[in-house]
Enzyme design. Structure first.
Site, mmCIF file in Angstrom:
data_model
loop_
_atom_site.group_PDB
_atom_site.id
_atom_site.type_symbol
_atom_site.label_atom_id
_atom_site.label_comp_id
_atom_site.label_asym_id
_atom_site.label_seq_id
_atom_site.Cartn_x
_atom_site.Cartn_y
_atom_site.Cartn_z
ATOM 1 N N ASN A 1 -40.716 10.160 19.612
ATOM 2 C CA ASN A 1 -40.034 9.025 19.002
ATOM 3 C C ASN A 1 -40.977 7.945 18.485
ATOM 4 O O ASN A 1 -40.559 7.061 17.743
ATOM 5 C CB ASN A 1 -39.067 8.432 20.043
ATOM 6 C CG ASN A 1 -38.534 7.075 19.670
ATOM 7 O OD1 ASN A 1 -37.715 6.944 18.767
ATOM 8 N ND2 ASN A 1 -39.013 6.033 20.348
ATOM 9 N N HIS A 2 -42.253 7.996 18.831
ATOM 10 C CA HIS A 2 -43.176 6.900 18.523
ATOM 11 C C HIS A 2 -43.519 6.860 17.035
ATOM 12 O O HIS A 2 -43.493 7.881 16.340
ATOM 13 C CB HIS A 2 -44.465 7.057 19.334
ATOM 14 C CG HIS A 2 -45.174 8.351 19.068
ATOM 15 N ND1 HIS A 2 -44.822 9.543 19.669
ATOM 16 C CD2 HIS A 2 -46.215 8.659 18.247
ATOM 17 C CE1 HIS A 2 -45.612 10.506 19.244
ATOM 18 N NE2 HIS A 2 -46.468 10.000 18.373
ATOM 19 N N SER B 1 -36.225 10.529 9.955
ATOM 20 C CA SER B 1 -35.571 9.512 9.139
ATOM 21 C C SER B 1 -35.020 10.137 7.872
ATOM 22 O O SER B 1 -35.506 11.181 7.406
ATOM 23 C CB SER B 1 -36.587 8.424 8.772
ATOM 24 O OG SER B 1 -36.098 7.574 7.767
ATOM 25 N N TYR C 1 -44.922 5.883 5.187
ATOM 26 C CA TYR C 1 -43.986 6.259 6.250
ATOM 27 C C TYR C 1 -43.205 7.507 5.863
ATOM 28 O O TYR C 1 -43.069 8.464 6.645
ATOM 29 C CB TYR C 1 -43.047 5.082 6.505
ATOM 30 C CG TYR C 1 -41.891 5.365 7.426
ATOM 31 C CD1 TYR C 1 -42.048 5.317 8.805
ATOM 32 C CD2 TYR C 1 -40.619 5.648 6.922
ATOM 33 C CE1 TYR C 1 -40.983 5.555 9.656
ATOM 34 C CE2 TYR C 1 -39.554 5.888 7.761
ATOM 35 C CZ TYR C 1 -39.733 5.846 9.126
ATOM 36 O OH TYR C 1 -38.670 6.088 9.961
ATOM 37 N N ASP D 1 -30.607 -1.017 14.144
ATOM 38 C CA ASP D 1 -30.876 -2.432 14.421
ATOM 39 C C ASP D 1 -31.956 -2.670 15.474
ATOM 40 O O ASP D 1 -31.814 -3.535 16.348
ATOM 41 C CB ASP D 1 -29.582 -3.159 14.809
ATOM 42 C CG ASP D 1 -29.038 -2.740 16.164
ATOM 43 O OD1 ASP D 1 -29.548 -1.760 16.765
ATOM 44 O OD2 ASP D 1 -28.083 -3.391 16.637
ATOM 45 N N THR D 2 -33.052 -1.938 15.391
ATOM 46 C CA THR D 2 -34.194 -2.260 16.250
ATOM 47 C C THR D 2 -34.847 -3.541 15.736
ATOM 48 O O THR D 2 -34.753 -3.871 14.548
ATOM 49 C CB THR D 2 -35.230 -1.134 16.258
ATOM 50 O OG1 THR D 2 -35.770 -0.986 14.944
ATOM 51 C CG2 THR D 2 -34.609 0.184 16.688
ATOM 52 N N GLU D 3 -35.526 -4.224 16.628
ATOM 53 C CA GLU D 3 -36.164 -5.492 16.253
ATOM 54 C C GLU D 3 -37.162 -5.294 15.118
ATOM 55 O O GLU D 3 -37.196 -6.069 14.154
ATOM 56 C CB GLU D 3 -36.861 -6.089 17.476
ATOM 57 C CG GLU D 3 -37.503 -7.436 17.218
ATOM 58 C CD GLU D 3 -38.165 -8.015 18.464
ATOM 59 O OE1 GLU D 3 -39.003 -8.934 18.318
ATOM 60 O OE2 GLU D 3 -37.856 -7.540 19.583
#
Length: 293
Positions: free
Chosen positions: A119-120, A170, A183, A219-221
């Site tokens: 996941n990183h 993604s 990315y 909605d991650t920071e």
């Protein structure tokens, strides 16, 4: 408009048919009880939420991330939530030896492994590509090559347990999107490598599942800070996203599309038959005037 309707209605029907035909079996939290699970990128965001869900399900957890202080707090909470056990290894995936260190910790602690959740991600910018090849190379090391290294190290244990590999990717790894070139490249690489590896597992009768998680805007920071000024969509909740990732891995699904499986299927159909139209739809979702070089 009439032509668009003629295109969209059949496509939507196909997407819905695909969705219901491939609906997974029922998930039960007991499926995770006592399972040995590595979660990378577990100090914040989706990884942190996965750790908490797995803890409630009484799994054994080995968590990794760069920041030791954050990992300590996550592990403490996991133990309070009911994890069968929880420990961490802190370090950077820029270090090419670190993936093997993490997997060796699992082997020494548990003697085996049931699920590897990758996941990183490394830091990148959300903007026009600035020509920095070094940044692309570094991001490939973190977002892609370390995933391969973790998988290679963990595979003997996963073969023995007939376990699962869960790869958090993604939509930017399925179809090109603006302002994410480095990315996106790493996510396309993940799709290519793990989709190819799945074929080889099937040919060799290796009973290890590979689940690719195709995520949208969550909605991650970090994500909200990076893109909220330029994307018109509302982000989906990270807590629900984390649970869906776990479910997909346990049920050994080929792919998870979150937040919308139907929308994801429709986008991929459009990519095949009307790529220019899809590109225009994607660009229309961005507030380009808010992107500053």
């Amino acid at each position: 408009m009439g032509l668009l309707l003629k295109i969209f209605i059949p496509l939507l029907g196909l997407a819905l048919a695909f969705y219901f035909y491939s609906a997974p079996e029922d998930f039960s939290e007991e499926m995770l009880r006592g399972k040995r699970v590595i979660v990378t990128g577990a100090s914040s965001g989706i990884g942190e939420q996965m750790a908490y869900h797995l803890a409630r399900m009484e799994a054994h957890l080995l968590l990794t991330a760069r920041t030791e202080a954050k990992l300590q707090k996550v592990v403490e909470r996991c133990l309070k939530l009911g994890a069968a056990s929880a420990r961490y290894v802190s370090g950077s995936m820029e270090d090419t030896t670190f993936p093997e260190v993490v997997v060796k910790e699992a082997e020494n602690t548990w003697g085996g492994l049931d699920m590897l959740i990758l996941n990183h991600i490394g830091y990148t910018y959300f903007n026009y590509f600035n020509g920095d090849v070094g940044h692309v190379r570094k991001l490939l090391e973190i977002n892609f090559l370390s995933y391969v290294a973790m998988t290679v190290s963990a595979l003997p244990m996963l073969k023995e347990s007939e376990g699962s590999i869960v790869v958090v990717s993604s939509m930017a790894g399925k179809t090109g999107t603006p302002f994410t070139a480095p990315y996106s490249a790493t996510k396309f690489a993940l799709d290519g490598f793990f989709s190819s590896l799945r074929h080889e597992f099937i040919i060799d009768k290796v009973n290890v599942s590979i689940t690719l998680c195709i995520l949208g805007y969550i909605d991650t920071e970090n994500a909200v800070r990076a893109v909220s000024h330029a994307i018109q969509n509302t982000p989906a909740p990270k807590e629900e996203c984390a649970l869906e990732i776990i479910k997909s891995g346990v049920l050994r699904q080929r792919e998870l599309h979150y937040p919308s499986r139907v929308a994801g299927s429709l986008l991929l159909l459009l990519q095949g038959i009307a790529p220019d139209f899809l590109d225009s739809l994607i660009r229309s979702n961005y507030k380009v005037e808010n992107i500053r070089r």
